[in-house]
Design a protein around this motif. Structure first.
Motif, short mmCIF file in Angstrom:
data_model
loop_
_atom_site.label_atom_id
_atom_site.label_comp_id
_atom_site.label_asym_id
_atom_site.label_seq_id
_atom_site.Cartn_x
_atom_site.Cartn_y
_atom_site.Cartn_z
N PHE A 1 0.86 -1.19 0.00
CA PHE A 1 0.00 0.00 0.00
C PHE A 1 0.89 1.24 0.00
O PHE A 1 1.66 1.46 0.94
N LEU A 2 0.77 2.05 -1.05
CA LEU A 2 1.63 3.23 -1.21
C LEU A 2 1.04 4.45 -0.52
O LEU A 2 -0.17 4.63 -0.49
N HIS A 3 1.93 5.31 -0.03
CA HIS A 3 1.55 6.55 0.65
C HIS A 3 2.02 7.73 -0.21
O HIS A 3 3.20 8.09 -0.17
N PRO A 4 1.14 8.37 -0.96
CA PRO A 4 1.58 9.52 -1.76
C PRO A 4 1.84 10.73 -0.88
O PRO A 4 1.28 10.86 0.20
N GLU A 5 2.69 11.61 -1.37
CA GLU A 5 2.95 12.86 -0.66
C GLU A 5 2.30 14.03 -1.38
O GLU A 5 1.57 14.81 -0.80
N GLU A 6 2.60 14.17 -2.67
CA GLU A 6 1.96 15.18 -3.52
C GLU A 6 1.12 14.44 -4.54
O GLU A 6 1.49 14.28 -5.70
N ARG A 7 -0.04 13.97 -4.09
CA ARG A 7 -0.83 13.01 -4.87
C ARG A 7 -1.16 13.50 -6.28
O ARG A 7 -0.98 12.77 -7.26
N LEU A 8 -1.68 14.70 -6.40
CA LEU A 8 -2.14 15.17 -7.70
C LEU A 8 -0.98 15.43 -8.67
O LEU A 8 -1.19 15.52 -9.88
N THR A 9 0.23 15.54 -8.13
CA THR A 9 1.41 15.66 -8.98
C THR A 9 2.00 14.30 -9.29
O THR A 9 2.28 13.96 -10.44
N GLU A 10 2.21 13.50 -8.25
CA GLU A 10 2.83 12.19 -8.42
C GLU A 10 1.99 11.24 -9.27
O GLU A 10 2.53 10.40 -9.99
N TYR A 11 0.66 11.37 -9.20
CA TYR A 11 -0.21 10.42 -9.88
C TYR A 11 -0.63 10.87 -11.27
O TYR A 11 -1.31 10.13 -11.98
N ALA A 12 -0.26 12.07 -11.67
CA ALA A 12 -0.70 12.61 -12.97
C ALA A 12 0.36 12.35 -14.04
O ALA A 12 0.96 13.28 -14.60
N ASN A 13 0.60 11.06 -14.34
CA ASN A 13 1.58 10.67 -15.36
C ASN A 13 2.97 11.16 -15.03
O ASN A 13 3.71 11.62 -15.90
N SER A 14 3.35 11.05 -13.77
CA SER A 14 4.67 11.48 -13.33
C SER A 14 5.72 10.42 -13.65
O SER A 14 5.60 9.27 -13.21
#
Length: 390
Positions: A216-229
Motif C-alpha cells: 500500500f503506497l503513501h503519496p505525498e503530492e498526490r495530484l502531482t505524483e499520480y498525474a503521469n509522473s
C-alpha cells in the motif's frame, strides 16, 4: 365513499399517505418519522426528507445527468420537506442536505439518516436504494485468519524522499512459498475507507483470491505524483518492485505483478505500466480519471491539475499499446467519469489486452471501489475456489 381496491393503499407512497392525514400536524409528522427509515425506499422510489424551518432545502448529490442541487418541496402546513427520486435497482448514492435560511446557506449530512460514507474530504449521508446490500465479505469475519500489516520505508532517488509503504502479508505467510504482488495506490485510504485489509483477509480465507502480498503506497503530492509522473513511475517500477522482490518471496515475473488504483490512482497505475510495458501482467483501474479531448484545444473541464492527464490519455488513445495481459476496469454509472471509462475499454481491447469491465449503480466513492474488489482480485489472482466454480 368508494373503498380503494385491495393493495392500492399499500402501493401509494408513504409521503402521499401522510398528505391525506387529518389533522396533518406536528404530531402526525412525529408519528410518520418514527415509523419510517429515511430515506424511505419503496421499490424504485426513494423519498428524501428534511424537517425544520427554512426558506429552501435542496438535495446535494453528484448523479450524472441530474442537477447537483435538487429542490425539496415543503409539505403544506408542516415543517417537513420532501423529494421523491427514482433510482435504479441496486443503486447507492452519497448525498447531503443544503438548507437556506435568509442569506445563510449550510450543507449538512441528513439529520434523519444515520448511515454515513467517509472519505479523506469528510463524510456524507448514504441512500441505499432497493436491491443494494453491503457485501458480507467487506465486514469483519471472526472465522477469517488475519493477515499482518507491516510498515516499511523505501528510499526513492526518483522522488527524492523516503517513501512509507504498508505491506500486507497474508495469514500463514512463509518464506518457503512464492506470492504474487499487488501494488495499491492511495494505500492508507484503501485501508481506512475501503476496508482493504478486511476484504483481503476474507477473500483469501474464502479461497476466492490467492494468497497475495500487497504493498500500500503513501503519496505525498498526490495530484502531482499520480498525474503521469515519470518520477513516480520510476519509483514503482525501478525501485519499489525490485526492492520488494529482493526482500520477500515473490514470484518475480509479470504474471505475478499487478498495479491497482482508483481515480487519479488509476491514472498512476496505468501510467507506470505504459512507461514499463513488460513489467506488469495485470492492472486494476477503478473510476479512472481518464479525461481526454477528441478535438485539440477544447476545454476538458477538469482544470489545470488535469492538463498532464489529458495530454497523457490523448497520446495513448492516438497510439494505444499493449502494456499488460489483463486489465480490470470498473466505474460507477452515476459518476461523471462513466463516459471516459466506457470509452477506454475498446481502446484497451484494440491492443489485444484481455479486459474485464464492470459497472455499478454507484458514484465516485470508496464504497464503490471496495465493492468491486472481489470481482477485480478474483479475476487477477484467482484462488482455488474460483478455479472450482468457474
Amino acid at each position: 365513499m368508494t373503498e380503494p381496491a385491495p393493495g392500492v393503499e399499500a402501493r401509494r407512497l408513504a409521503i402521499n399517505r401522510l398528505k391525506d392525514r387529518t389533522p396533518l400536524d406536528a404530531g402526525a409528522v412525529d408519528e410518520f418519522l418514527a415509523q419510517h427509515q429515511v430515506p424511505i425506499v419503496e421499490g424504485p422510489r426513494c423519498t428524501f426528507l428534511f424537517r425544520g424551518e427554512a426558506d429552501a432545502v435542496h438535495l446535494a448529490q453528484r448523479i450524472v445527468g441530474l442537477a447537483d442541487l435538487l429542490p425539496l418541496r415543503r409539505l403544506w402546513g408542516t415543517d417537513l420537506w420532501y423529494l421523491v427520486l427514482e433510482l435504479p435497482e441496486g443503486s447507492r448514492v452519497d448525498y447531503q442536505i443544503e438548507v437556506r435560511r435568509g442569506d445563510h446557506v449550510e450543507r449538512i449530512n441528513d439529520p434523519l439518516n444515520p448511515d454515513l460514507s467517509h472519505s479523506p474530504v469528510g463524510s456524507s449521508s448514504v441512500c441505499s436504494a432497493h436491491g443494494y446490500e453491503t457485501p458480507d465479505w467487506t465486514l469483519p469475519d471472526a472465522d477469517a485468519r488475519q493477515g499482518d500489516l507491516v510498515e516499511t520505508t523505501i528510499r526513492s532517488r526518483a522522488l527524492g524522499r523516503d517513501c512509507p509503504v504498508t505491506l500486507y502479508l497474508p495469514a500463514r505467510f512463509r518464506r518457503t512459498t512464492t506470492y504474487p504482488l499487488l501494488v495499491v495506490h492511495d494505500g492508507p485510504d484503501f485501508l481506512q475507507y475501503a476496508a482493504a485489509k478486511t476484504v483481503l483477509d476474507n477473500l483469501i480465507h474464502r479461497l476466492d483470491v490467492a494468497e497475495t502480498v500487497v504493498a500500500f503506497l503513501h503519496p505525498e503530492e498526490r495530484l502531482t505524483e499520480y498525474a503521469n509522473s515519470t518520477a513516480h513511475s520510476r519509483f514503482v517500477s525501478d525501485e519499489l518492485v525490485p526492492r520488494l522482490e529482493a526482500d520477500l518471496p515473490l514470484m518475480g515475473k509479470p504474471s505475478g505483478r499487478c498495479l491497482l488504483g482508483s481515480s487519479f490512482g488509476a491514472v498512476a497505475s496505468f501510467s507506470a505500466a505504459v512507461k514499463s510495458p513488460k513489467t506488469y501482467g495485470s492492472l486494476v483501474l477503478m473510476s479512472g480519471s481518464f479525461v481526454f479531448t477528441d478535438i485539440g484545444g477544447v476545454d476538458h473541464g477538469g482544470g489545470p491539475v488535469f492538463d498532464p492527464v489529458v495530454k497523457f490519455v490523448n497520446k495513448y488513445r492516438a497510439r494505444p499499446t499493449h502494456v499488460a495481459d489483463r486489465v480490470f476496469v470498473s466505474c460507477g454509472v452515476l459518476e461523471p467519469l462513466i463516459v471516459p471509462n466506457r470509452s477506454m475499454v475498446p481502446t484497451f481491447e484494440s491492443t489485444g489486452m484481455s479486459v474485464r469491465y464492470v459497472e455499478a449503480y454507484d458514484g465516485h466513492s470508496w464504497e464503490n471501489w471496495r465493492d468491486r474488489l472481489r470481482d477485480a482480485l478474483s479475476w487477477i489472482y484467482p484462488g482455488p475456489q474460483k478455479f472450482v466454480y468457474e
